[in-house]
Motif scaffolding. Structure first.
Motif, mmCIF file in Angstrom:
data_model
loop_
_atom_site.group_PDB
_atom_site.id
_atom_site.type_symbol
_atom_site.label_atom_id
_atom_site.label_comp_id
_atom_site.label_asym_id
_atom_site.label_seq_id
_atom_site.Cartn_x
_atom_site.Cartn_y
_atom_site.Cartn_z
ATOM 1 N N UNK A 92 0.845 -1.181 0.000
ATOM 2 C CA UNK A 92 0.000 0.000 0.000
ATOM 3 C C UNK A 92 0.888 1.242 0.000
ATOM 4 N N UNK A 93 0.561 2.210 -0.834
ATOM 5 C CA UNK A 93 1.322 3.455 -0.948
ATOM 6 C C UNK A 93 0.295 4.575 -0.982
ATOM 7 N N UNK A 94 0.118 5.288 0.144
ATOM 8 C CA UNK A 94 -1.087 6.087 0.298
ATOM 9 C C UNK A 94 -0.911 7.221 1.300
ATOM 10 N N UNK A 95 -1.851 8.168 1.246
ATOM 11 C CA UNK A 95 -1.904 9.218 2.266
ATOM 12 C C UNK A 95 -2.702 8.767 3.482
ATOM 13 N N UNK A 96 -3.409 7.642 3.389
ATOM 14 C CA UNK A 96 -4.291 7.177 4.463
ATOM 15 C C UNK A 96 -3.466 6.556 5.586
ATOM 16 N N UNK A 97 -3.431 7.241 6.744
ATOM 17 C CA UNK A 97 -2.616 6.734 7.847
ATOM 18 C C UNK A 97 -3.453 6.309 9.051
ATOM 19 N N UNK A 98 -4.781 6.124 8.850
ATOM 20 C CA UNK A 98 -5.642 5.725 9.960
ATOM 21 C C UNK A 98 -5.269 4.321 10.441
ATOM 22 N N UNK A 99 -5.212 4.172 11.761
ATOM 23 C CA UNK A 99 -4.795 2.902 12.358
ATOM 24 C C UNK A 99 -5.628 1.738 11.854
ATOM 25 N N UNK A 100 -6.953 1.933 11.783
ATOM 26 C CA UNK A 100 -7.838 0.837 11.384
ATOM 27 C C UNK A 100 -7.563 0.400 9.942
ATOM 28 N N UNK A 101 -7.254 1.363 9.054
ATOM 29 C CA UNK A 101 -7.001 1.024 7.652
ATOM 30 C C UNK A 101 -5.696 0.240 7.523
ATOM 31 N N UNK A 102 -4.670 0.671 8.255
ATOM 32 C CA UNK A 102 -3.393 -0.050 8.211
ATOM 33 C C UNK A 102 -3.591 -1.495 8.670
ATOM 34 N N UNK A 103 -4.284 -1.664 9.796
ATOM 35 C CA UNK A 103 -4.498 -3.008 10.341
ATOM 36 C C UNK A 103 -5.322 -3.875 9.393
ATOM 37 N N UNK A 104 -6.349 -3.284 8.768
ATOM 38 C CA UNK A 104 -7.191 -4.033 7.846
ATOM 39 C C UNK A 104 -6.396 -4.423 6.600
ATOM 40 N N UNK A 105 -5.529 -3.516 6.126
ATOM 41 C CA UNK A 105 -4.723 -3.817 4.944
ATOM 42 C C UNK A 105 -3.812 -5.016 5.203
ATOM 43 N N UNK A 106 -3.200 -5.043 6.388
ATOM 44 C CA UNK A 106 -2.327 -6.164 6.730
ATOM 45 C C UNK A 106 -3.145 -7.443 6.867
ATOM 46 N N UNK A 107 -4.330 -7.335 7.478
ATOM 47 C CA UNK A 107 -5.196 -8.509 7.638
ATOM 48 C C UNK A 107 -5.587 -9.088 6.281
ATOM 49 N N UNK A 108 -5.759 -8.199 5.293
ATOM 50 C CA UNK A 108 -6.167 -8.632 3.957
ATOM 51 C C UNK A 108 -4.989 -9.110 3.108
ATOM 52 N N UNK A 109 -3.783 -9.006 3.652
ATOM 53 C CA UNK A 109 -2.644 -9.591 2.949
ATOM 54 C C UNK A 109 -1.574 -8.649 2.449
ATOM 55 N N UNK A 110 -1.690 -7.326 2.717
ATOM 56 C CA UNK A 110 -0.661 -6.390 2.246
ATOM 57 C C UNK A 110 0.692 -6.741 2.864
ATOM 58 N N UNK A 111 1.739 -6.714 2.049
ATOM 59 C CA UNK A 111 3.070 -7.026 2.538
ATOM 60 C C UNK A 111 3.836 -5.814 3.007
ATOM 61 N N UNK A 112 3.270 -4.639 2.806
ATOM 62 C CA UNK A 112 3.925 -3.411 3.246
ATOM 63 C C UNK A 112 2.929 -2.265 3.221
ATOM 64 N N UNK A 113 3.266 -1.182 3.930
ATOM 65 C CA UNK A 113 2.361 -0.030 3.991
ATOM 66 C C UNK A 113 3.224 1.219 4.149
ATOM 67 N N UNK A 114 3.235 2.056 3.119
ATOM 68 C CA UNK A 114 4.007 3.297 3.127
ATOM 69 C C UNK A 114 3.070 4.488 3.123
ATOM 70 N N UNK A 115 3.264 5.391 4.063
ATOM 71 C CA UNK A 115 2.474 6.618 4.143
ATOM 72 C C UNK A 115 3.275 7.742 3.499
#
Length: 251
Positions: A92-115
């Motif tokens: 994920x490469x995004x401006x969205x830094x909400x805790x719930x979105x990060x956690x949901x992205x990881x739960x759905x299988x994202x291997x990384x998250x860059x804000x």
């Protein structure tokens, strides 16, 4: 001289990691494509403006890594994520830094998250390599969101007191955009790391708008950096600045 049958053969370099960039902002897509394409070991093979287009492109080109924005019109990134992870590792490469979105992205299988705003172009390239190689990569805000989930409700009351992870915890490496000449010029002209990064992008021919998109800063901030760069290089034009930076201008 006859070739010895047991002589070591030089292994050819592995093929570049093939990247799919999905973002509804065409300027950001172009900027990411330019930055990643400047790396010897990365290449952008497709772009997409929403989640559905990303999934269709991934089916077509079978990328090694998908860069995916969260919020896009039509099918958004979170809706496309569980389908895309079946085809390739997703960051994920995004401006969205909400805790719930990060956690949901990881739960759905994202291997990384860059804000956006929490990494340099060099760190972006390294993050793509990490996720493509099966290594997770998160910027500080995303890391804090995961830590909050791990700590659970018992420590939720202390969340506001936890300092953000400083950026020096992020993996560091010199961008391949910066040539050895550029490295010596950085020291010679006393440019900051950010100014050197922007000067590299100027020398590569990028406009202020493209630099702003790539570095995830405003065009006004880019102009402020360029003014300081020009003052240090004692020049008033991009062409002259690039020539001095690359060491091809006479004194």
């Amino acid at each position: 001289m006859p070739h010895h049958p047991f002589a070591e053969r030089e292994e050819p370099p592995p093929p570049p990691l093939r990247v799919l960039v999905a973002d509804d902002n065409p300027v950001i897509r172009a900027g990411l494509t330019a930055v990643l394409g400047a790396q010897d070991d990365l290449t952008v093979v497709a772009e997409a403006e929403d989640g559905r287009a990303a999934w269709e492109a991934a089916l077509r080109v079978r990328p090694d890594v998908v860069l995916l924005d969260v919020r896009m019109p039509g099918v958004d990134g979170m809706s496309a994520l569980p389908h895309l992870v079946r085809l390739a590792p997703v960051m994920m490469l995004t401006y969205s830094d909400e805790t719930e979105i990060v956690q949901e992205a990881v739960r759905l299988g994202a291997g990384g998250y860059l804000v956006h705003g929490e990494f340099t172009t060099a760190q972006l390239a390294q993050a793509v390599r990490d996720v493509g190689g099966g290594r997770p990569h998160f910027t500080p805000t995303a890391t804090n969101a995961l830590l909050a989930h791990i700590r659970g409700p018992a420590t939720a009351h202390a969340k506001s007191e936890l300092p953000a992870l400083p950026t020096h915890f992020l993996p560091k490496g010199l961008s391949r955009l910066q040539s050895p000449v550029g490295q010596s010029s950085k020291s010679r002209f006393q440019l900051s790391s950010r100014e050197a990064e922007i000067m590299d992008l100027i020398a590569s021919g990028m406009t202020n708008q493209q630099i702003a998109a790539v570095c995830f800063i405003s065009e006004k901030t880019v102009k402020n950096h360029i003014n300081r760069i020009f003052a240090k290089l004692h020049t008033t034009t991009r062409a002259r600045a690039a020539a001095k930076w690359l060491g091809v201008a006479g004194e």
